[in-house]
Write an enzyme that holds these catalytic residues in place. Structure first.
Site, PDB file in Angstrom:
ATOM      1  N   ASP A  96       0.871  -1.174   0.000  1.00 55.07           N
ATOM      2  CA  ASP A  96       0.000   0.000   0.000  1.00 55.07           C
ATOM      3  C   ASP A  96       0.910   1.226   0.000  1.00 55.07           C
ATOM      4  O   ASP A  96       2.126   1.119   0.190  1.00 55.07           O
ATOM      5  CB  ASP A  96      -0.881  -0.027   1.268  1.00 55.07           C
ATOM      6  CG  ASP A  96      -1.754   1.211   1.393  1.00 55.07           C
ATOM      7  OD1 ASP A  96      -2.320   1.638   0.375  1.00 55.07           O
ATOM      8  OD2 ASP A  96      -1.854   1.766   2.512  1.00 55.07           O
ATOM      9  N   SER A  97       0.306   2.383  -0.181  1.00 52.34           N
ATOM     10  CA  SER A  97       1.081   3.617  -0.125  1.00 52.34           C
ATOM     11  C   SER A  97       1.587   3.895   1.287  1.00 52.34           C
ATOM     12  O   SER A  97       2.530   4.662   1.464  1.00 52.34           O
ATOM     13  CB  SER A  97       0.198   4.776  -0.576  1.00 52.34           C
ATOM     14  OG  SER A  97      -0.978   4.810   0.218  1.00 52.34           O
ATOM     15  N   TYR A 118      -0.472   8.316  -2.296  1.00 51.95           N
ATOM     16  CA  TYR A 118      -0.571   7.978  -3.713  1.00 51.95           C
ATOM     17  C   TYR A 118      -1.765   8.703  -4.352  1.00 51.95           C
ATOM     18  O   TYR A 118      -1.802   8.883  -5.564  1.00 51.95           O
ATOM     19  CB  TYR A 118      -0.786   6.467  -3.893  1.00 51.95           C
ATOM     20  CG  TYR A 118       0.473   5.610  -3.847  1.00 51.95           C
ATOM     21  CD1 TYR A 118       1.707   6.118  -3.459  1.00 51.95           C
ATOM     22  CD2 TYR A 118       0.405   4.261  -4.188  1.00 51.95           C
ATOM     23  CE1 TYR A 118       2.832   5.305  -3.413  1.00 51.95           C
ATOM     24  CE2 TYR A 118       1.529   3.439  -4.151  1.00 51.95           C
ATOM     25  CZ  TYR A 118       2.738   3.961  -3.760  1.00 51.95           C
ATOM     26  OH  TYR A 118       3.847   3.146  -3.725  1.00 51.95           O
ATOM     27  N   GLY A 119      -2.739   9.063  -3.503  1.00 53.39           N
ATOM     28  CA  GLY A 119      -3.980   9.656  -4.014  1.00 53.39           C
ATOM     29  C   GLY A 119      -3.788  10.887  -4.867  1.00 53.39           C
ATOM     30  O   GLY A 119      -4.636  11.221  -5.699  1.00 53.39           O
ATOM     31  N   CYS A 173      -3.701  -1.126  -2.054  1.00 53.55           N
ATOM     32  CA  CYS A 173      -4.050   0.295  -2.179  1.00 53.55           C
ATOM     33  C   CYS A 173      -5.050   0.489  -3.328  1.00 53.55           C
ATOM     34  O   CYS A 173      -4.810   0.012  -4.443  1.00 53.55           O
ATOM     35  CB  CYS A 173      -2.768   1.062  -2.478  1.00 53.55           C
ATOM     36  SG  CYS A 173      -3.013   2.803  -2.792  1.00 53.55           S
ATOM     37  N   THR A 185      -5.799   3.283  -4.855  1.00 49.45           N
ATOM     38  CA  THR A 185      -5.271   4.184  -5.883  1.00 49.45           C
ATOM     39  C   THR A 185      -4.322   3.420  -6.811  1.00 49.45           C
ATOM     40  O   THR A 185      -4.380   3.564  -8.041  1.00 49.45           O
ATOM     41  CB  THR A 185      -4.558   5.390  -5.239  1.00 49.45           C
ATOM     42  OG1 THR A 185      -5.413   5.968  -4.263  1.00 49.45           O
ATOM     43  CG2 THR A 185      -4.195   6.426  -6.275  1.00 49.45           C
ATOM     44  N   GLU A 243      -6.318   9.412   9.785  1.00 48.89           N
ATOM     45  CA  GLU A 243      -4.957   9.273  10.324  1.00 48.89           C
ATOM     46  C   GLU A 243      -4.740  10.152  11.552  1.00 48.89           C
ATOM     47  O   GLU A 243      -3.978   9.817  12.445  1.00 48.89           O
ATOM     48  CB  GLU A 243      -3.924   9.601   9.239  1.00 48.89           C
ATOM     49  CG  GLU A 243      -3.870   8.512   8.196  1.00 48.89           C
ATOM     50  CD  GLU A 243      -2.739   8.671   7.202  1.00 48.89           C
ATOM     51  OE1 GLU A 243      -2.037   9.703   7.240  1.00 48.89           O
ATOM     52  OE2 GLU A 243      -2.587   7.762   6.367  1.00 48.89           O
ATOM     53  N   CYS A 276     -11.178   2.914  -0.604  1.00 48.35           N
ATOM     54  CA  CYS A 276      -9.912   3.421  -0.052  1.00 48.35           C
ATOM     55  C   CYS A 276      -9.571   2.582   1.172  1.00 48.35           C
ATOM     56  O   CYS A 276     -10.463   2.222   1.955  1.00 48.35           O
ATOM     57  CB  CYS A 276     -10.059   4.889   0.330  1.00 48.35           C
ATOM     58  SG  CYS A 276      -8.586   5.572   1.119  1.00 48.35           S
ATOM     59  N   THR A 277      -8.283   2.319   1.324  1.00 48.64           N
ATOM     60  CA  THR A 277      -7.807   1.495   2.442  1.00 48.64           C
ATOM     61  C   THR A 277      -8.289   1.983   3.809  1.00 48.64           C
ATOM     62  O   THR A 277      -8.525   1.184   4.706  1.00 48.64           O
ATOM     63  CB  THR A 277      -6.263   1.525   2.474  1.00 48.64           C
ATOM     64  OG1 THR A 277      -5.836   2.890   2.325  1.00 48.64           O
ATOM     65  CG2 THR A 277      -5.671   0.677   1.397  1.00 48.64           C
ATOM     66  N   HIS A 278      -8.385   3.299   3.957  1.00 45.55           N
ATOM     67  CA  HIS A 278      -8.649   3.865   5.290  1.00 45.55           C
ATOM     68  C   HIS A 278     -10.114   3.783   5.721  1.00 45.55           C
ATOM     69  O   HIS A 278     -10.413   3.826   6.901  1.00 45.55           O
ATOM     70  CB  HIS A 278      -8.264   5.346   5.308  1.00 45.55           C
ATOM     71  CG  HIS A 278      -6.787   5.591   5.269  1.00 45.55           C
ATOM     72  ND1 HIS A 278      -5.973   5.061   4.288  1.00 45.55           N
ATOM     73  CD2 HIS A 278      -5.981   6.322   6.078  1.00 45.55           C
ATOM     74  CE1 HIS A 278      -4.741   5.456   4.501  1.00 45.55           C
ATOM     75  NE2 HIS A 278      -4.709   6.223   5.577  1.00 45.55           N
TER      76      HIS A 278
HETATM   77  N1  DGL Z   1      -3.976   3.812   0.203  1.00 46.51           N
HETATM   78  C1  DGL Z   1      -4.654   4.856  -0.521  1.00 46.51           C
HETATM   79  C2  DGL Z   1      -5.884   4.267  -1.220  1.00 46.51           C
HETATM   80  O1  DGL Z   1      -6.404   3.234  -0.826  1.00 46.51           O
HETATM   81  C3  DGL Z   1      -5.059   6.012   0.376  1.00 46.51           C
HETATM   82  C4  DGL Z   1      -3.907   6.827   0.902  1.00 46.51           C
HETATM   83  C5  DGL Z   1      -3.105   7.507  -0.199  1.00 46.51           C
HETATM   84  O2  DGL Z   1      -3.627   8.412  -0.887  1.00 46.51           O
HETATM   85  O3  DGL Z   1      -1.953   7.142  -0.369  1.00 46.51           O
HETATM   86  O4  DGL Z   1      -6.343   4.827  -2.176  1.00 46.51           O
END
Ligand code: DGL
Length: 260
Positions: A3-4, A35-36, A66, A68, A147, A179-181
């Site tokens: 993931d990012s 990464y977004g 991830c 993205t 976060e 999105c992961t979060h």
């Molecule tokens: N991991 C990214 C996603 O799932 C979110 C965080 C980022 O932008 O890096 O899109």
């Protein structure tokens, strides 16, 4: 899996619970997050490097945790890895699940700017389930909000309400957390919709898809694994602290520099 950053640990957590005999090698590219907001070319470059690292570690699967990176680099990464490992992403399993929905339903997708602007979800849903209406909305504030620990409080309620009340999302019957979060605030989102909208949590769906694929290929582990490994490209105490929030267990991040 990679993931990012540490958000992908929501996916790692789901796999850890569903497949307790599989060993995870997790790489969070904290040096390059988010990464977004990055270009597809950069994310493709990072993804190739990370996949090579995971292959060196002997991984049988490279899972792009991830959203993205799944939206912008998956096809390219599959070509790069070739037959060296199974390459999975977090979008296709959700699409397969959605394809079972009856025609005429309206489905919403939320994610980073990179994910939404790529149009990946809309394109794939239209291919797999042309009878569904798809609408999407970038919700970039949710990542820093989560976060920074703004969850289940007035600030996060206001941000969630502001994004999800957007006209384009009106009348949806399902919402994809792209999105992961976002699994961290899944119940908050459910509550916003007064439990009337189905919330599709890709972390869980992906863990189930992985289990199915490993079973089909007869490569499920059947003995307890060595401990999981968690790597990041840039270590800070802050990442270590929030990693526990996403994985819901004590873990130790190790720094490894792939860009030396
Ligand atoms: N991991 C990214 C996603 O799932 C979110 C965080 C980022 O932008 O890096 O899109």
């Amino acid at each position: 899996m990679f993931d990012s950053g540490v958000g992908g640990l929501t996916v790692a957590n789901a796999i850890h619970h569903l497949l307790p005999f599989e060993q995870l090698v997790y790489f969070g590219d904290t040096a390059h997050l988010p990464y977004g907001d990055k270009s597809s070319a950069s994310i493709q470059y990072y993804s190739r490097k990370i996949a090579d690292f995971l292959l060196e570690k002997g991984c049988k699967v490279v899972l792009v945790a991830c959203n993205t990176a799944s939206a912008t680099a998956f096809a390219e990464l599959q070509a790069h890895v070739g037959d060296r490992a199974i390459v999975l992403d977090v979008i296709n399993p959700v699409i397969q699940q959605l394809a079972k929905q009856p025609d005429g339903k309206k489905v919403g997708v939320i994610g980073t700017k990179g994910t939404i602007n790529s149009g990946a979800y809309e394109r794939k849903i239209k291919e797999a389930a042309p009878g569904l209406e798809v609408v999407s909305k970038a919700t970039p504030l949710l990542v820093p909000m989560i976060e920074e620990g703004f969850i289940y409080d007035d600030i996060s309620n206001a941000i969630v309400r502001s994004y999800l009340s957007h006209e384009s999302l009106r009348g949806i019957s399902s919402l994809i957390l792209g999105c992961t979060h976002y699994p961290i605030i899944k119940n908050q989102i459910r509550k916003f919709y007064e439990f009337q909208v189905e919330i599709l949590d890709s972390a869980l769906i992906v863990a189930k898809a992985l289990k199915k694929i490993l079973g089909q290929q007869d490569i499920l582990n059947d003995v307890p694994p060595a401990g999981h490994q968690f790597y990041v490209s840039d270590y800070t105490d802050y990442f270590n602290k929030i990693a526990r929030v996403f994985f819901e267990e004590e873990i130790n991040l190790q720094q490894v520099d792939l860009w030396k």
